[in-house]
Design a protein around this motif. Structure first.
Motif, PDB file in Angstrom:
ATOM      1  N   LYS A  83       0.745  -1.232   0.008  1.00 25.59           N
ATOM      2  CA  LYS A  83      -0.010   0.063   0.052  1.00 25.59           C
ATOM      3  C   LYS A  83       0.888   1.293  -0.137  1.00 25.59           C
ATOM      4  CE  LYS A  83      -3.648  -2.201   2.665  1.00 25.59           C
ATOM      5  NZ  LYS A  83      -4.529  -2.488   3.806  1.00 25.59           N
ATOM      6  N   ILE A  84       2.109   0.993   0.443  1.00 26.28           N
ATOM      7  CA  ILE A  84       2.947   2.126   0.765  1.00 26.28           C
ATOM      8  C   ILE A  84       4.009   2.143  -0.528  1.00 26.28           C
ATOM      9  CG2 ILE A  84       4.954   3.134   1.820  1.00 26.28           C
ATOM     10  CD1 ILE A  84       3.498   2.155   4.354  1.00 26.28           C
ATOM     11  N   ASP A  85       4.905   1.286  -0.823  1.00 29.83           N
ATOM     12  CA  ASP A  85       5.892   1.271  -1.895  1.00 29.83           C
ATOM     13  C   ASP A  85       5.753   0.124  -2.870  1.00 29.83           C
ATOM     14  OD1 ASP A  85       7.162   3.468  -1.024  1.00 29.83           O
ATOM     15  OD2 ASP A  85       8.501   2.255   0.412  1.00 29.83           O
ATOM     16  N   ASN A  86       4.753  -0.840  -2.936  1.00 27.44           N
ATOM     17  CA  ASN A  86       4.485  -1.759  -3.669  1.00 27.44           C
ATOM     18  C   ASN A  86       6.172  -2.704  -3.954  1.00 27.44           C
ATOM     19  OD1 ASN A  86       2.854  -3.594  -5.303  1.00 27.44           O
ATOM     20  ND2 ASN A  86       3.740  -2.641  -7.068  1.00 27.44           N
ATOM     21  N   ASN A  87       6.666  -2.877  -2.684  1.00 29.40           N
ATOM     22  CA  ASN A  87       7.896  -3.777  -2.956  1.00 29.40           C
ATOM     23  C   ASN A  87       8.117  -4.626  -1.537  1.00 29.40           C
ATOM     24  OD1 ASN A  87       8.632  -1.973  -0.813  1.00 29.40           O
ATOM     25  ND2 ASN A  87      10.618  -1.258  -1.767  1.00 29.40           N
ATOM     26  N   ALA A  88       6.965  -5.160  -1.130  1.00 28.28           N
ATOM     27  CA  ALA A  88       7.063  -5.886   0.157  1.00 28.28           C
ATOM     28  C   ALA A  88       7.802  -7.176  -0.133  1.00 28.28           C
ATOM     29  CB  ALA A  88       5.510  -6.311   0.475  1.00 28.28           C
ATOM     30  N   ASP A  89       7.598  -7.885  -1.340  1.00 20.95           N
ATOM     31  CA  ASP A  89       8.343  -8.842  -1.596  1.00 20.95           C
ATOM     32  C   ASP A  89       9.982  -8.895  -1.629  1.00 20.95           C
ATOM     33  OD1 ASP A  89       8.332  -7.194  -4.139  1.00 20.95           O
ATOM     34  OD2 ASP A  89       9.080  -9.221  -5.009  1.00 20.95           O
ATOM     35  N   ALA A  90      10.335  -7.815  -1.885  1.00 21.02           N
ATOM     36  CA  ALA A  90      11.960  -7.387  -1.828  1.00 21.02           C
ATOM     37  C   ALA A  90      12.195  -7.396  -0.369  1.00 21.02           C
ATOM     38  CB  ALA A  90      12.175  -6.190  -2.550  1.00 21.02           C
ATOM     39  N   HIS A  91      11.482  -6.808   0.339  1.00 19.42           N
ATOM     40  CA  HIS A  91      11.767  -6.718   1.974  1.00 19.42           C
ATOM     41  C   HIS A  91      11.792  -8.095   2.537  1.00 19.42           C
ATOM     42  CE1 HIS A  91      11.705  -2.383   2.744  1.00 19.42           C
ATOM     43  NE2 HIS A  91      10.610  -2.332   1.637  1.00 19.42           N
ATOM     44  N   LEU A  92      11.027  -8.947   2.128  1.00 16.25           N
ATOM     45  CA  LEU A  92      10.667 -10.265   2.528  1.00 16.25           C
ATOM     46  C   LEU A  92      11.686 -11.040   2.302  1.00 16.25           C
ATOM     47  CD1 LEU A  92       6.954 -10.551   2.566  1.00 16.25           C
ATOM     48  CD2 LEU A  92       8.159 -10.256   4.419  1.00 16.25           C
ATOM     49  N   LYS A  93      12.011 -11.021   0.854  1.00 16.01           N
ATOM     50  CA  LYS A  93      13.513 -11.871   0.380  1.00 16.01           C
ATOM     51  C   LYS A  93      14.747 -11.406   1.080  1.00 16.01           C
ATOM     52  CE  LYS A  93      11.017 -12.427  -4.128  1.00 16.01           C
ATOM     53  NZ  LYS A  93      10.932 -11.964  -5.621  1.00 16.01           N
ATOM     54  N   THR A  94      14.731 -10.405   1.363  1.00 13.78           N
ATOM     55  CA  THR A  94      16.170  -9.661   1.952  1.00 13.78           C
ATOM     56  C   THR A  94      15.999 -10.184   3.435  1.00 13.78           C
ATOM     57  OG1 THR A  94      16.364  -7.844   0.647  1.00 13.78           O
ATOM     58  CG2 THR A  94      17.408  -7.725   2.346  1.00 13.78           C
ATOM     59  N   LEU A  95      14.816 -10.271   4.052  1.00 11.96           N
ATOM     60  CA  LEU A  95      14.810 -10.857   5.389  1.00 11.96           C
ATOM     61  C   LEU A  95      15.328 -12.090   5.526  1.00 11.96           C
ATOM     62  CD1 LEU A  95      13.561 -10.530   8.288  1.00 11.96           C
ATOM     63  CD2 LEU A  95      11.557 -11.720   7.357  1.00 11.96           C
ATOM     64  N   GLU A 122      20.501  -7.852  -4.699  1.00 14.83           N
ATOM     65  CA  GLU A 122      19.757  -6.832  -4.920  1.00 14.83           C
ATOM     66  C   GLU A 122      18.116  -7.235  -5.084  1.00 14.83           C
ATOM     67  OE1 GLU A 122      17.486  -3.822  -4.699  1.00 14.83           O
ATOM     68  OE2 GLU A 122      19.467  -2.849  -4.569  1.00 14.83           O
ATOM     69  N   MET A 123      17.178  -6.993  -4.446  1.00 14.31           N
ATOM     70  CA  MET A 123      15.678  -7.544  -4.680  1.00 14.31           C
ATOM     71  C   MET A 123      14.878  -6.194  -5.158  1.00 14.31           C
ATOM     72  SD  MET A 123      16.129 -10.597  -3.900  1.00 14.31           S
ATOM     73  CE  MET A 123      17.786 -10.730  -4.500  1.00 14.31           C
ATOM     74  N   ASP A 124      15.166  -5.035  -5.315  1.00 18.14           N
ATOM     75  CA  ASP A 124      14.365  -3.963  -5.474  1.00 18.14           C
ATOM     76  C   ASP A 124      14.895  -3.032  -6.520  1.00 18.14           C
ATOM     77  OD1 ASP A 124      11.828  -2.427  -5.400  1.00 18.14           O
ATOM     78  OD2 ASP A 124      12.634  -1.503  -3.839  1.00 18.14           O
ATOM     79  N   GLY A 125      15.519  -3.313  -7.516  1.00 16.62           N
ATOM     80  CA  GLY A 125      16.018  -2.475  -8.401  1.00 16.62           C
ATOM     81  C   GLY A 125      15.306  -2.030  -9.482  1.00 16.62           C
ATOM     82  N   PRO A 126      15.795  -1.191 -10.474  1.00 19.98           N
ATOM     83  CA  PRO A 126      17.014  -0.674 -10.606  1.00 19.98           C
ATOM     84  C   PRO A 126      17.379   0.558  -9.499  1.00 19.98           C
ATOM     85  CG  PRO A 126      15.719  -0.102 -12.518  1.00 19.98           C
ATOM     86  CD  PRO A 126      14.893  -1.065 -11.740  1.00 19.98           C
ATOM     87  N   ARG A 127      18.355   0.442  -8.801  1.00 23.85           N
ATOM     88  CA  ARG A 127      18.821   1.604  -8.160  1.00 23.85           C
ATOM     89  C   ARG A 127      20.306   1.990  -8.240  1.00 23.85           C
ATOM     90  NH1 ARG A 127      14.783   2.506  -3.735  1.00 23.85           N
ATOM     91  NH2 ARG A 127      13.431   1.020  -3.942  1.00 23.85           N
ATOM     92  N   ASP A 128      20.416   3.446  -7.706  1.00 23.66           N
ATOM     93  CA  ASP A 128      21.877   3.949  -7.997  1.00 23.66           C
ATOM     94  C   ASP A 128      22.582   4.514  -6.973  1.00 23.66           C
ATOM     95  OD1 ASP A 128      20.265   6.435  -7.715  1.00 23.66           O
ATOM     96  OD2 ASP A 128      20.801   7.061  -9.609  1.00 23.66           O
ATOM     97  N   GLU A 129      21.765   4.300  -5.785  1.00 23.82           N
ATOM     98  CA  GLU A 129      22.116   4.893  -4.225  1.00 23.82           C
ATOM     99  C   GLU A 129      22.573   3.494  -3.565  1.00 23.82           C
ATOM    100  OE1 GLU A 129      18.069   3.737  -3.298  1.00 23.82           O
ATOM    101  OE2 GLU A 129      19.137   4.636  -5.091  1.00 23.82           O
ATOM    102  N   ARG A 130      22.603   2.270  -4.082  1.00 21.95           N
ATOM    103  CA  ARG A 130      23.103   1.374  -2.884  1.00 21.95           C
ATOM    104  C   ARG A 130      24.510   1.312  -2.648  1.00 21.95           C
ATOM    105  NH1 ARG A 130      17.893   0.253  -1.655  1.00 21.95           N
ATOM    106  NH2 ARG A 130      17.049  -1.495  -2.542  1.00 21.95           N
ATOM    107  N   ARG A 131      24.894   0.725  -1.597  1.00 20.30           N
ATOM    108  CA  ARG A 131      26.273   0.695  -1.261  1.00 20.30           C
ATOM    109  C   ARG A 131      26.479  -0.541  -0.313  1.00 20.30           C
ATOM    110  NH1 ARG A 131      24.285   4.523   2.199  1.00 20.30           N
ATOM    111  NH2 ARG A 131      24.933   4.361   4.344  1.00 20.30           N
ATOM    112  N   VAL A 132      27.921  -1.158  -0.482  1.00 20.97           N
ATOM    113  CA  VAL A 132      28.226  -1.980   0.577  1.00 20.97           C
ATOM    114  C   VAL A 132      29.494  -1.530   1.288  1.00 20.97           C
ATOM    115  CG1 VAL A 132      29.666  -4.314   0.330  1.00 20.97           C
ATOM    116  CG2 VAL A 132      27.914  -3.906  -1.358  1.00 20.97           C
ATOM    117  N   ASN A 133      29.421  -1.947   2.599  1.00 22.65           N
ATOM    118  CA  ASN A 133      30.443  -1.548   3.449  1.00 22.65           C
ATOM    119  C   ASN A 133      31.487  -2.730   3.808  1.00 22.65           C
ATOM    120  OD1 ASN A 133      29.488   1.095   3.786  1.00 22.65           O
ATOM    121  ND2 ASN A 133      27.781   0.167   5.309  1.00 22.65           N
ATOM    122  N   VAL A 134      32.771  -2.484   3.742  1.00 25.10           N
ATOM    123  CA  VAL A 134      33.507  -3.536   4.248  1.00 25.10           C
ATOM    124  C   VAL A 134      34.356  -3.092   5.376  1.00 25.10           C
ATOM    125  CG1 VAL A 134      35.627  -4.822   3.091  1.00 25.10           C
ATOM    126  CG2 VAL A 134      33.530  -4.370   1.797  1.00 25.10           C
TER     127      VAL A 134
END
Length: 139
Positions: A83-95, A122-134
């Motif tokens: 109802k907010i973002d239409n990407n709940a599946d992406a959140h649940l897969k990442t969980l 990535e489960m909710d692309g395309p995106r250009d602001e993602r990052r990885v911290n090492v």
């Protein structure tokens, strides 16, 4: 005990809705640059629709992972968050995947198995602001 901590961030440019990007060579380079001989390497991503996983970099198993997640969490289901973002599946897969991995550093190298690679998932692309911290921590 004094800890030596080296932290680096890598921006990720995501072109597709779902991507498994091998970041092993980047992480290995950061471990090498840290000059830590014995310690741990922590790989994280600060996004709720992206994860960090370790698996084999073989096209068949990567497709199997994506298909497995799709079977567990269907994008066409009715979810409250849609109802907010239409990407709940992406959140649940990442969980299911998790947002971090910890790998020992032994003699200056990641202690990975012969077939193990590190992936940004990535489960909710395309995106250009993602990052990885090492983060590399000396024992």
């Amino acid at each position: 005990m004094d800890l030596k901590i080296n932290q680096q961030t890598k921006p990720m440019d995501i072109k597709s809705r779902v991507e498994l990007i091998d970041i092993t060579s980047y992480v290995e380079k950061e471990v090498e640059n840290s000059r830590v001989r014995e310690g741990v390497c922590i790989i994280t991503t600060p996004h709720t629709c992206a994860g960090i996983i370790i698996n084999e970099n073989e096209p068949g198993i990567l497709l199997d992972i994506v298909n497995f997640l799709d079977k567990l969490v269907h994008s066409g289901e009715v979810y409250e968050h849609n109802k907010i973002d239409n990407n709940a599946d992406a959140h649940l897969k990442t969980l299911l995947l998790g947002s971090s991995e910890v790998i020992p550093v032994v003699e200056g190298k990641l202690e990975l198995g012969a077939w193990q690679s590190i992936f940004f998932a990535e489960m909710d692309g395309p995106r250009d602001e993602r990052r990885v911290n090492v983060i590399v921590i000396k024992k």
